[in-house]
Motif scaffolding. Structure first.
Motif, PDB file in Angstrom:
ATOM      1  N   THR A 106      16.145  51.140  -6.534  1.00  0.00           N
ATOM      2  CA  THR A 106      17.053  50.067  -6.934  1.00  0.00           C
ATOM      3  C   THR A 106      17.035  49.986  -8.447  1.00  0.00           C
ATOM      4  O   THR A 106      15.974  49.787  -9.045  1.00  0.00           O
ATOM      5  CB  THR A 106      16.628  48.713  -6.335  1.00  0.00           C
ATOM      6  OG1 THR A 106      16.552  48.847  -4.916  1.00  0.00           O
ATOM      7  CG2 THR A 106      17.607  47.610  -6.704  1.00  0.00           C
ATOM      8  N   ILE A 107      18.220  50.183  -9.049  1.00  0.00           N
ATOM      9  CA  ILE A 107      18.304  50.099 -10.508  1.00  0.00           C
ATOM     10  C   ILE A 107      19.433  49.174 -10.911  1.00  0.00           C
ATOM     11  O   ILE A 107      20.404  48.989 -10.179  1.00  0.00           O
ATOM     12  CB  ILE A 107      18.503  51.486 -11.179  1.00  0.00           C
ATOM     13  CG1 ILE A 107      19.857  52.084 -10.811  1.00  0.00           C
ATOM     14  CG2 ILE A 107      17.377  52.424 -10.847  1.00  0.00           C
ATOM     15  CD1 ILE A 107      20.266  53.217 -11.735  1.00  0.00           C
ATOM     16  N   THR A 108      19.263  48.597 -12.076  1.00  0.00           N
ATOM     17  CA  THR A 108      20.315  47.827 -12.732  1.00  0.00           C
ATOM     18  C   THR A 108      20.438  48.393 -14.136  1.00  0.00           C
ATOM     19  O   THR A 108      19.435  48.510 -14.847  1.00  0.00           O
ATOM     20  CB  THR A 108      19.973  46.329 -12.799  1.00  0.00           C
ATOM     21  OG1 THR A 108      19.699  45.865 -11.477  1.00  0.00           O
ATOM     22  CG2 THR A 108      21.109  45.527 -13.411  1.00  0.00           C
ATOM     23  N   ASP A 109      21.661  48.782 -14.512  1.00  0.00           N
ATOM     24  CA  ASP A 109      21.844  49.332 -15.854  1.00  0.00           C
ATOM     25  C   ASP A 109      22.150  48.208 -16.839  1.00  0.00           C
ATOM     26  O   ASP A 109      22.223  47.033 -16.479  1.00  0.00           O
ATOM     27  CB  ASP A 109      22.905  50.429 -15.863  1.00  0.00           C
ATOM     28  CG  ASP A 109      24.286  49.956 -15.453  1.00  0.00           C
ATOM     29  OD1 ASP A 109      24.556  48.738 -15.482  1.00  0.00           O
ATOM     30  OD2 ASP A 109      25.106  50.821 -15.098  1.00  0.00           O
ATOM     31  N   GLY A 110      22.332  48.581 -18.089  1.00  0.00           N
ATOM     32  CA  GLY A 110      22.562  47.598 -19.145  1.00  0.00           C
ATOM     33  C   GLY A 110      23.832  46.792 -18.979  1.00  0.00           C
ATOM     34  O   GLY A 110      23.931  45.671 -19.475  1.00  0.00           O
ATOM     35  N   SER A 111      24.821  47.345 -18.262  1.00  0.00           N
ATOM     36  CA  SER A 111      26.080  46.612 -18.062  1.00  0.00           C
ATOM     37  C   SER A 111      26.036  45.704 -16.835  1.00  0.00           C
ATOM     38  O   SER A 111      27.013  45.039 -16.522  1.00  0.00           O
ATOM     39  CB  SER A 111      27.244  47.600 -17.932  1.00  0.00           C
ATOM     40  OG  SER A 111      27.113  48.376 -16.757  1.00  0.00           O
ATOM     41  N   GLY A 112      24.904  45.702 -16.111  1.00  0.00           N
ATOM     42  CA  GLY A 112      24.753  44.828 -14.957  1.00  0.00           C
ATOM     43  C   GLY A 112      25.058  45.468 -13.619  1.00  0.00           C
ATOM     44  O   GLY A 112      24.930  44.820 -12.585  1.00  0.00           O
ATOM     45  N   ARG A 113      25.445  46.733 -13.607  1.00  0.00           N
ATOM     46  CA  ARG A 113      25.709  47.410 -12.332  1.00  0.00           C
ATOM     47  C   ARG A 113      24.382  47.653 -11.624  1.00  0.00           C
ATOM     48  O   ARG A 113      23.446  48.204 -12.206  1.00  0.00           O
ATOM     49  CB  ARG A 113      26.426  48.726 -12.573  1.00  0.00           C
ATOM     50  CG  ARG A 113      26.746  49.455 -11.295  1.00  0.00           C
ATOM     51  CD  ARG A 113      27.539  50.711 -11.545  1.00  0.00           C
ATOM     52  NE  ARG A 113      27.720  51.439 -10.300  1.00  0.00           N
ATOM     53  CZ  ARG A 113      28.042  52.712 -10.215  1.00  0.00           C
ATOM     54  NH1 ARG A 113      28.257  53.406 -11.320  1.00  0.00           N
ATOM     55  NH2 ARG A 113      28.159  53.289  -9.054  1.00  0.00           N
ATOM     56  N   ARG A 114      24.302  47.247 -10.347  1.00  0.00           N
ATOM     57  CA  ARG A 114      23.057  47.341  -9.581  1.00  0.00           C
ATOM     58  C   ARG A 114      23.323  48.098  -8.288  1.00  0.00           C
ATOM     59  O   ARG A 114      24.239  47.747  -7.550  1.00  0.00           O
ATOM     60  CB  ARG A 114      22.525  45.945  -9.291  1.00  0.00           C
ATOM     61  CG  ARG A 114      21.174  45.919  -8.624  1.00  0.00           C
ATOM     62  CD  ARG A 114      20.659  44.484  -8.560  1.00  0.00           C
ATOM     63  NE  ARG A 114      19.254  44.480  -8.205  1.00  0.00           N
ATOM     64  CZ  ARG A 114      18.792  44.019  -7.040  1.00  0.00           C
ATOM     65  NH1 ARG A 114      19.614  43.529  -6.134  1.00  0.00           N
ATOM     66  NH2 ARG A 114      17.496  44.061  -6.789  1.00  0.00           N
ATOM     67  N   THR A 115      22.517  49.135  -8.029  1.00  0.00           N
ATOM     68  CA  THR A 115      22.661  49.906  -6.797  1.00  0.00           C
ATOM     69  C   THR A 115      21.303  50.161  -6.171  1.00  0.00           C
ATOM     70  O   THR A 115      20.272  50.141  -6.847  1.00  0.00           O
ATOM     71  CB  THR A 115      23.338  51.281  -7.042  1.00  0.00           C
ATOM     72  OG1 THR A 115      22.554  52.030  -7.965  1.00  0.00           O
ATOM     73  CG2 THR A 115      24.754  51.128  -7.559  1.00  0.00           C
ATOM     74  N   ALA A 116      21.351  50.415  -4.856  1.00  0.00           N
ATOM     75  CA  ALA A 116      20.155  50.802  -4.102  1.00  0.00           C
ATOM     76  C   ALA A 116      20.498  52.094  -3.374  1.00  0.00           C
ATOM     77  O   ALA A 116      21.510  52.166  -2.666  1.00  0.00           O
ATOM     78  CB  ALA A 116      19.759  49.719  -3.127  1.00  0.00           C
ATOM     79  N   THR A 117      19.666  53.122  -3.552  1.00  0.00           N
ATOM     80  CA  THR A 117      19.913  54.433  -2.967  1.00  0.00           C
ATOM     81  C   THR A 117      18.701  54.842  -2.152  1.00  0.00           C
ATOM     82  O   THR A 117      17.569  54.752  -2.624  1.00  0.00           O
ATOM     83  CB  THR A 117      20.175  55.477  -4.074  1.00  0.00           C
ATOM     84  OG1 THR A 117      21.193  54.979  -4.942  1.00  0.00           O
ATOM     85  CG2 THR A 117      20.623  56.801  -3.487  1.00  0.00           C
ATOM     86  N   ASP A 118      18.948  55.319  -0.921  1.00  0.00           N
ATOM     87  CA  ASP A 118      17.878  55.700   0.004  1.00  0.00           C
ATOM     88  C   ASP A 118      17.580  57.188  -0.066  1.00  0.00           C
ATOM     89  O   ASP A 118      18.501  58.014  -0.121  1.00  0.00           O
ATOM     90  CB  ASP A 118      18.269  55.340   1.437  1.00  0.00           C
ATOM     91  CG  ASP A 118      18.436  53.845   1.646  1.00  0.00           C
ATOM     92  OD1 ASP A 118      17.700  53.082   0.996  1.00  0.00           O
ATOM     93  OD2 ASP A 118      19.289  53.457   2.464  1.00  0.00           O
TER      94      ASP A 118
END
Length: 144
Positions: A106-118
């Motif tokens: 689970t990451i959130t980048d500097g622009s606020g985009r957040r994803t979870a990858t399995d």
């Protein structure tokens, strides 16, 4: 730095920890999946930006290993032409089931985009699912 590049870097760090072969940090006595099995939650969640375990009961060896990963993460980010400041969140949850080892990045980048990858296996590969036509495709990252 692009979101997919950041996800790839965090995956590489998580894969290093999950494999038990900490070449990135020079520490080789760790078993994150074994610690996850022994935890009441049956999982271990690691915050790679702070270098701490935030869920589960880690062994002393795992705590020492995890503390070394923020430096490795920063090095990989700079090597790829970015900065660790491009990440607002870099958490990975490790667990096992009867078939395989799993982890979710689970990451959130500097622009606020957040994803979870399995991911599953050692080395960690994207989890595959069948699409509507019955073809095996990588499971898409969830926007969280």
């Amino acid at each position: 730095m692009k979101h997919t590049a950041l996800r790839s870097i965090v995956h590489n760090v998580a894969d290093s920890l999950g494999s038990g072969i900490g070449i990135l940090i020079g520490h080789y006595e760790m078993d994150v999946y074994g610690d996850a099995q022994r935890s009441p939650e049956r999982a271990i969640t690691v915050d790679f930006l702070r270098g701490v375990v935030i869920e589960g009961k880690p062994s002393v060896s795992l705590v020492k290993s995890v503390a070394l990963y923020p430096t490795a993460l920063a090095h990989l980010c700079s090597k790829a032409g970015g900065s660790i400041a491009d990440l607002a969140e870099a958490k990975v949850r490790f667990w096992s089931d009867a078939l395989d080892h799993h982890f979710t990045v689970t990451i959130t980048d500097g622009s606020g985009r957040r994803t979870a990858t399995d991911y599953a296996g050692i080395p960690g590969r994207r989890v595959k699912v069948l699409d509507l036509l019955g073809r095996l495709r990588p499971k898409t990252s969830a926007q969280v």
